[in-house]
Design an enzyme around this catalytic site. Sequence first.
Site, mmCIF file in Angstrom:
data_model
loop_
_atom_site.group_PDB
_atom_site.id
_atom_site.type_symbol
_atom_site.label_atom_id
_atom_site.label_comp_id
_atom_site.label_asym_id
_atom_site.label_seq_id
_atom_site.Cartn_x
_atom_site.Cartn_y
_atom_site.Cartn_z
ATOM 1 N N MET A 15 0.857 -1.192 0.000
ATOM 2 C CA MET A 15 0.000 0.000 0.000
ATOM 3 C C MET A 15 0.893 1.243 0.000
ATOM 4 S SD MET A 15 -2.971 -1.363 2.591
ATOM 5 C CE MET A 15 -4.126 -0.048 2.181
ATOM 6 N N CYS A 109 12.483 -0.849 -9.517
ATOM 7 C CA CYS A 109 11.841 -0.992 -8.206
ATOM 8 C C CYS A 109 10.910 -2.209 -8.184
ATOM 9 C CB CYS A 109 11.057 0.277 -7.868
ATOM 10 S SG CYS A 109 10.284 0.252 -6.235
ATOM 11 N N CYS A 208 9.958 9.119 -7.629
ATOM 12 C CA CYS A 208 9.563 9.345 -6.235
ATOM 13 C C CYS A 208 10.707 9.835 -5.362
ATOM 14 C CB CYS A 208 8.949 8.079 -5.646
ATOM 15 S SG CYS A 208 10.114 6.719 -5.381
#
Length: 374
Positions: A15, A109, A208
């Site tokens: 999440m 990732c 990010c």
Amino acid sequence: MTHTSQQPLRVLAAMSGGVDSAVAAARAAEAGHDVTGVHLALSANPQSFRTGARGCCTIEDSRDARRAADVIGIPFYVWDLADRFREDVVDDFVAEYEAGRTPNPCLRCNEKIKFAALLDKALALGFDAVCTGHYAQVILHEDGTRELHRASDMAKDQSYVLGVLDDRQLAHAMFPLGDTLTTKDEIRAEAERRGLAVAKKPDSHDICFIADGDTQGFLANRLGRAEGDIVDESGAKIGTHEGAYGFTIGQRKGLRIGTPAADGKPRYVLDISPVDNTVTVGPAAALDVDALTAIRPRWCGAAPTGPGTYTAQLRAHGGETEVTAELVDGRLEVAFTEPVRGVAPGQAIVLYDGTRVVGSATIATTNRATAGMV
């Protein structure tokens, strides 16, 4: 269904704090699976990553993920994978640019963090699958084999960044949003119906771990400024730069070339040479690539044998192009039916057979339609 097991599974839902992963976790729980939520802490210092609701590495994101898990009614944990993320994604990103290549950190990732470090830990703790909010489909056949396919909605398809997943990883992957023929607005409306506060949260688009979206500034801080020459195709110096790593193949803007081209047309980055810190620019036509060689192939199933015809995707939000490809001595040799532009070493090429993802490889060299290998 994206995971067709009839038995309830122990599922670890990654999440991020965004709407997609929250709805995916909610759907997995609603389907009867035993779901536990986990937020990956990917920065040793969360304030150094993006603030505001745009990335997936901030303190706000972990709080948003925890609130969503509370609403869904599932246990929730934060796992610190910052060291692995720094080594496998951030350091790799910097090293690739330093070597004159253009990496895809999201793909790395998925390969190294979400479906390696996270999945390995999940399996060790007795979970059956890792669930994410990616838009892609895993199809299980009666003979037990699995295939990774594009999402049913091509506009949201994210199979390109999952093309690095192998058989074992696919066997433990769950993508509850993959067969959803709904718009993002409908996913947000579903989140709102479910009482998930992330329903109105903006999507994340940027890298990010680059706090302000300034990739060149981030690389300059890591690698230092190193002035070098900008040259034309003949090798004549026409400008200077502060670091070859700040450029990508096909780039047009920000070249700061004082001398206009003889034909008055725009110039583009054709080549980046970290050895002599030189950036070569030229006309758009010189960007045409008709073949490439790619290394480190990873197959979503059995490796193909012999030459085959496929469609290929060369960037996360790019279209498809027809190719022939063959594995030769562990390297993927690819020829394009029609020349393509803006192909950069370091990027991934993902091969498709219809909607099925065949596999992925990292572009090593390209063959210019008007010249030779670079």
